[in-house]
Design an enzyme around this catalytic site. Structure first.
Site, PDB file in Angstrom:
ATOM      1  N   TYR A 171       0.893  -1.354   0.002  1.00 39.52           N
ATOM      2  CA  TYR A 171       0.185   0.028  -0.143  1.00 39.52           C
ATOM      3  C   TYR A 171       0.846   1.051  -0.074  1.00 39.52           C
ATOM      4  O   TYR A 171       0.884   2.236  -0.985  1.00 39.52           O
ATOM      5  CB  TYR A 171      -0.813  -0.162   1.387  1.00 39.52           C
ATOM      6  N   SER A 215     -14.168   2.573  13.225  1.00 39.94           N
ATOM      7  CA  SER A 215     -15.210   1.581  13.053  1.00 39.94           C
ATOM      8  C   SER A 215     -15.139   0.539  13.931  1.00 39.94           C
ATOM      9  O   SER A 215     -16.263  -0.089  14.251  1.00 39.94           O
ATOM     10  CB  SER A 215     -15.185   1.438  11.499  1.00 39.94           C
TER      11      SER A 215
HETATM   12  N1  LIG Z   1     -10.184   6.381   4.655  1.00 40.39           N
HETATM   13  C1  LIG Z   1      -8.828   6.933   4.835  1.00 40.39           C
HETATM   14  O1  LIG Z   1      -8.594   7.140   6.260  1.00 40.39           O
HETATM   15  C2  LIG Z   1      -8.094   7.182   3.808  1.00 40.39           C
HETATM   16  C3  LIG Z   1      -6.692   7.493   4.111  1.00 40.39           C
HETATM   17  C4  LIG Z   1      -5.608   7.734   3.160  1.00 40.39           C
HETATM   18  C5  LIG Z   1      -5.983   7.367   1.912  1.00 40.39           C
HETATM   19  N2  LIG Z   1      -7.226   6.998   1.555  1.00 40.39           N
HETATM   20  C6  LIG Z   1      -7.641   6.697  -0.006  1.00 40.39           C
HETATM   21  O2  LIG Z   1      -8.749   7.197  -0.193  1.00 40.39           O
HETATM   22  C7  LIG Z   1      -9.314   6.450  -1.071  1.00 40.39           C
HETATM   23  C8  LIG Z   1     -10.644   5.562  -0.724  1.00 40.39           C
HETATM   24  O3  LIG Z   1     -10.616   5.181   0.602  1.00 40.39           O
HETATM   25  P1  LIG Z   1     -11.797   4.518   1.339  1.00 40.39           P
HETATM   26  O4  LIG Z   1     -11.564   4.851   2.814  1.00 40.39           O
HETATM   27  O5  LIG Z   1     -13.149   5.273   0.662  1.00 40.39           O
HETATM   28  O6  LIG Z   1     -11.768   2.903   1.073  1.00 40.39           O
HETATM   29  P2  LIG Z   1     -12.749   2.087   0.812  1.00 40.39           P
HETATM   30  O7  LIG Z   1     -12.035   0.783   0.780  1.00 40.39           O
HETATM   31  O8  LIG Z   1     -14.157   2.402   1.411  1.00 40.39           O
HETATM   32  O9  LIG Z   1     -12.813   2.300  -0.831  1.00 40.39           O
HETATM   33  C9  LIG Z   1     -12.231   1.846  -2.031  1.00 40.39           C
HETATM   34  C10 LIG Z   1     -13.015   1.600  -3.021  1.00 40.39           C
HETATM   35  O10 LIG Z   1     -12.199   1.210  -4.261  1.00 40.39           O
HETATM   36  C11 LIG Z   1     -12.711   0.047  -4.729  1.00 40.39           C
HETATM   37  N3  LIG Z   1     -11.655  -0.705  -5.576  1.00 40.39           N
HETATM   38  C12 LIG Z   1     -10.521  -1.581  -4.615  1.00 40.39           C
HETATM   39  N4  LIG Z   1      -9.552  -1.885  -5.710  1.00 40.39           N
HETATM   40  C13 LIG Z   1     -10.316  -1.656  -6.846  1.00 40.39           C
HETATM   41  C14 LIG Z   1     -10.116  -2.077  -8.259  1.00 40.39           C
HETATM   42  N5  LIG Z   1      -8.786  -2.616  -8.423  1.00 40.39           N
HETATM   43  N6  LIG Z   1     -10.681  -1.447  -9.353  1.00 40.39           N
HETATM   44  C15 LIG Z   1     -11.748  -0.772  -9.072  1.00 40.39           C
HETATM   45  N7  LIG Z   1     -12.328  -0.469  -7.834  1.00 40.39           N
HETATM   46  C16 LIG Z   1     -11.561  -1.011  -6.689  1.00 40.39           C
HETATM   47  C17 LIG Z   1     -13.342  -0.625  -3.459  1.00 40.39           C
HETATM   48  O11 LIG Z   1     -14.323  -1.532  -4.027  1.00 40.39           O
HETATM   49  C18 LIG Z   1     -14.004   0.432  -2.978  1.00 40.39           C
HETATM   50  O12 LIG Z   1     -15.344   0.714  -3.395  1.00 40.39           O
HETATM   51  C19 LIG Z   1      -8.442   5.055  -1.185  1.00 40.39           C
HETATM   52  O13 LIG Z   1      -7.510   5.229  -2.623  1.00 40.39           O
HETATM   53  C20 LIG Z   1      -7.558   5.160  -0.025  1.00 40.39           C
HETATM   54  O14 LIG Z   1      -5.951   4.915  -0.333  1.00 40.39           O
HETATM   55  C21 LIG Z   1      -8.364   6.966   2.696  1.00 40.39           C
HETATM   56  O1  LIG Z   2      -8.987  -2.251  16.708  1.00 38.79           O
HETATM   57  C1  LIG Z   2      -8.088  -1.476  16.510  1.00 38.79           C
HETATM   58  C2  LIG Z   2      -7.550  -1.101  15.090  1.00 38.79           C
HETATM   59  C3  LIG Z   2      -6.548  -0.602  15.065  1.00 38.79           C
HETATM   60  N1  LIG Z   2      -5.716   0.019  16.145  1.00 38.79           N
HETATM   61  C4  LIG Z   2      -4.912   1.066  15.939  1.00 38.79           C
HETATM   62  O2  LIG Z   2      -5.190   2.203  15.259  1.00 38.79           O
HETATM   63  C5  LIG Z   2      -4.439   2.942  14.527  1.00 38.79           C
HETATM   64  C6  LIG Z   2      -4.942   3.193  13.407  1.00 38.79           C
HETATM   65  O3  LIG Z   2      -4.975   1.931  12.560  1.00 38.79           O
HETATM   66  P1  LIG Z   2      -6.215   2.001  11.278  1.00 38.79           P
HETATM   67  O4  LIG Z   2      -6.035   0.568  10.870  1.00 38.79           O
HETATM   68  O5  LIG Z   2      -7.536   2.475  11.374  1.00 38.79           O
HETATM   69  O6  LIG Z   2      -5.237   2.951  10.209  1.00 38.79           O
HETATM   70  P2  LIG Z   2      -3.931   3.070   9.818  1.00 38.79           P
HETATM   71  O7  LIG Z   2      -3.680   4.407  10.390  1.00 38.79           O
HETATM   72  O8  LIG Z   2      -3.062   2.214  10.159  1.00 38.79           O
HETATM   73  O9  LIG Z   2      -3.988   3.384   8.365  1.00 38.79           O
HETATM   74  C7  LIG Z   2      -4.909   4.368   7.771  1.00 38.79           C
HETATM   75  O10 LIG Z   2      -4.115   5.604   7.581  1.00 38.79           O
HETATM   76  C8  LIG Z   2      -3.805   5.890   6.181  1.00 38.79           C
HETATM   77  C9  LIG Z   2      -4.668   5.335   5.211  1.00 38.79           C
HETATM   78  O11 LIG Z   2      -4.149   5.426   3.767  1.00 38.79           O
HETATM   79  C10 LIG Z   2      -5.258   3.818   5.330  1.00 38.79           C
HETATM   80  O12 LIG Z   2      -6.133   3.492   4.301  1.00 38.79           O
HETATM   81  C11 LIG Z   2      -5.757   3.889   6.760  1.00 38.79           C
HETATM   82  O13 LIG Z   2      -6.434   2.645   6.815  1.00 38.79           O
HETATM   83  C12 LIG Z   2      -3.026   1.989  14.578  1.00 38.79           C
HETATM   84  O14 LIG Z   2      -2.227   2.324  15.303  1.00 38.79           O
HETATM   85  C13 LIG Z   2      -3.743   0.569  14.894  1.00 38.79           C
HETATM   86  O15 LIG Z   2      -2.422   0.008  15.667  1.00 38.79           O
HETATM   87  C14 LIG Z   2      -6.415  -0.399  17.436  1.00 38.79           C
HETATM   88  O16 LIG Z   2      -5.930   0.121  18.266  1.00 38.79           O
HETATM   89  N2  LIG Z   2      -7.486  -1.068  17.436  1.00 38.79           N
END
Ligand SMILES: NC(=O)c1ccc[n+]([C@@H]2O[C@H](COP(=O)([O-])OP(=O)(O)OC[C@H]3O[C@@H](n4cnc5c(N)ncnc54)[C@H](O)[C@@H]3O)[C@@H](O)[C@H]2O)c1
Ligand SMILES: O=c1ccn([C@@H]2O[C@H](COP(=O)(O)OP(=O)(O)O[C@H]3OC[C@@H](O)[C@H](O)[C@H]3O)[C@@H](O)[C@H]2O)c(=O)[nH]1
EC number: 4.1.1.35
Length: 341
Positions: A171, A215
């Site tokens: 990632y 979540s």
């Molecule tokens: N939510 C966060 O905290 C966070 C943080 C940093 C970056 N992002 C970026 O934002 C974007 C959206 O994240 P999100 O939290 O909504 O995640 P999410 O998992 O809810 O959404 C990702 C979407 O992409 C689709 N997808 C995955 N692989 C695919 C593929 N090969 N072809 C077509 N569709 C595909 C999934 O089905 C899903 O609908 C991602 O690019 C993620 O890396 C999110």
């Molecule tokens: O049940 C849990 C899940 C996670 N954690 C902790 O919570 C922190 C956040 O973890 P998350 O899994 O929510 O997310 P991360 O910060 O590791 O990655 C996130 O941030 C950058 C984005 O690009 C990623 O898509 C997103 O998932 C971590 O330190 C993890 O160890 C818990 O303490 N309990």
């Protein structure tokens, strides 16, 4: 004569000729890859509010769902395509929000090779599309490009501290290559690019068993299960509410700056503080259970958002204490756990 691949002044390709078609055209045709996911579906809602926009979602439903878009299915300005971005897509659009990629660590680690393909081949395909039709493209990159950061808070100039061979690398490094591809297409082909480095974002519609911390804690509290704080619990994150995120992404797309620009909420919390806050808000009787962490978990994370403030006129409005109850309401409805009077 061969073109100079490094010519930064090269003009972008002209927009699709369909712009001049005699048939009805919306003013702006927008593709959102990953639009059936959490952030993507909120972005769809916001863009559909503008009657001049036509929105096309391409998603393979790996972590997203049609349910997130149910209110738009059948709408004349909306189209949903089951499509995997690792395959080429031939359509005519003016803007591309490229979000497709699993975002929760448990999902992106599930099939790491596919995660890399999605980030690298998927981004190449979307850049190829942008080049063919002259569309502007925005990539949702991530704070994970900073890895386990040695600078705090993180500024866009920081190059990061990423393990290239670890279990998160599919990632982190995938997104770093995606950023590289964006800039190479910009320099070499004149493509109009925008890069957002998104920090942890939360809100309604996250998958209930998504595995991300907010979540997890909300679902656990509503189910009366212990909140699983991964050790040491002193690691920090900064949580941005999804409406603020969508606002920032649209401002970046519409503005003149390529980025990368950090978009996130600088309010910083330890995971133990987050657990205490969720416990206090939802159910003071739930317990907290310390569990093992996963490899390479970043120890601290907080965005420096000076650039977003200055260049986009953007800063988050919703605090964690305001955002958590909105997410609680959505989770209660989906889990069938009404609030006690
Ligand atoms: N939510 C966060 O905290 C966070 C943080 C940093 C970056 N992002 C970026 O934002 C974007 C959206 O994240 P999100 O939290 O909504 O995640 P999410 O998992 O809810 O959404 C990702 C979407 O992409 C689709 N997808 C995955 N692989 C695919 C593929 N090969 N072809 C077509 N569709 C595909 C999934 O089905 C899903 O609908 C991602 O690019 C993620 O890396 C999110
Ligand atoms: O049940 C849990 C899940 C996670 N954690 C902790 O919570 C922190 C956040 O973890 P998350 O899994 O929510 O997310 P991360 O910060 O590791 O990655 C996130 O941030 C950058 C984005 O690009 C990623 O898509 C997103 O998932 C971590 O330190 C993890 O160890 C818990 O303490 N309990």
């Amino acid at each position: 004569m061969a073109t100079n691949g490094n010519d930064a002044k090269k003009q972008p390709p002209s927009p699709s000729p369909l712009r001049n078609s005699k048939f009805f055209q919306s003013n702006m045709r927008i593709l959102i890859t990953g639009g059936a996911g959490f952030i993507g579906s909120h972005l769809v809602d916001r863009l559909m509010e503008n009657e001049k926009n036509e929105v096309i979602v391409a998603d393979n439903y790996f972590t997203g769902s049609k349910d997130n878009l149910s209110k738009w299915i059948g709408h004349p300005r909306f189209e949903l395509i089951r499509h995997d971005v690792t395959e080429p897509l031939l359509i005519e659009v003016d803007q591309i929000y490229h979000l497709a990629c699993p975002a929760s660590p448990i999902f992106y680690k599930y099939n790491p090779v596919k995660t890399i393909k999605t980030n690298v081949i998927g981004t190449l395909n979307m850049l190829g599309l942008a080049k063919r039709v002259g569309a502007r493209i925005l990539l949702t990159s991530t704070s994970e490009v900073y890895g386990d950061p040695l600078e705090h808070p993180q500024k866009e100039e920081y190059w990061g501290n990423v393990n290239p061979i670890g279990v998160r690398s599919c990632y982190d490094e995938g997104k770093r290559v995606a950023e590289t591809l964006m800039f190479d297409y910009h320099r070499q082909h004149g493509i109009e690019i925008r890069i957002a480095r998104i920090f942890n974002t939360y809100g309604p519609r996250m998958n209930i068993d998504d595995g991300r911390v907010v979540s997890n804690f909300i679902a656990q509290a509503l189910r009366g299960e212990p909140l699983t704080v991964q050790l040491p619990g002193t690691q920090t994150r900064s949580f941005c509410y999804v409406s603020d995120m969508v606002d920032g992404l649209i401002r970046l797309m519409e503005g003149d700056n390529t980025g990368p620009i950090n978009i996130g909420n600088p309010g910083e919390f330890t995971m133990m503080e987050l657990a205490q806050t969720v416990k206090e808000l939802i159910d003071p009787k739930v317990t907290i259970k310390e569990v093992e962490n996963t490899p390479d978990d970043p120890r601290q994370r907080k965005p420096d958002i000076s650039k977003a403030k200055e260049l986009l006129g953007w800063e988050p409005k919703v605090t964690l204490r305001q955002g958590l109850p909105l997410m609680e309401e959505d989770f209660r409805r989906r889990l069938g756990v009404p609030k006690k009077a």
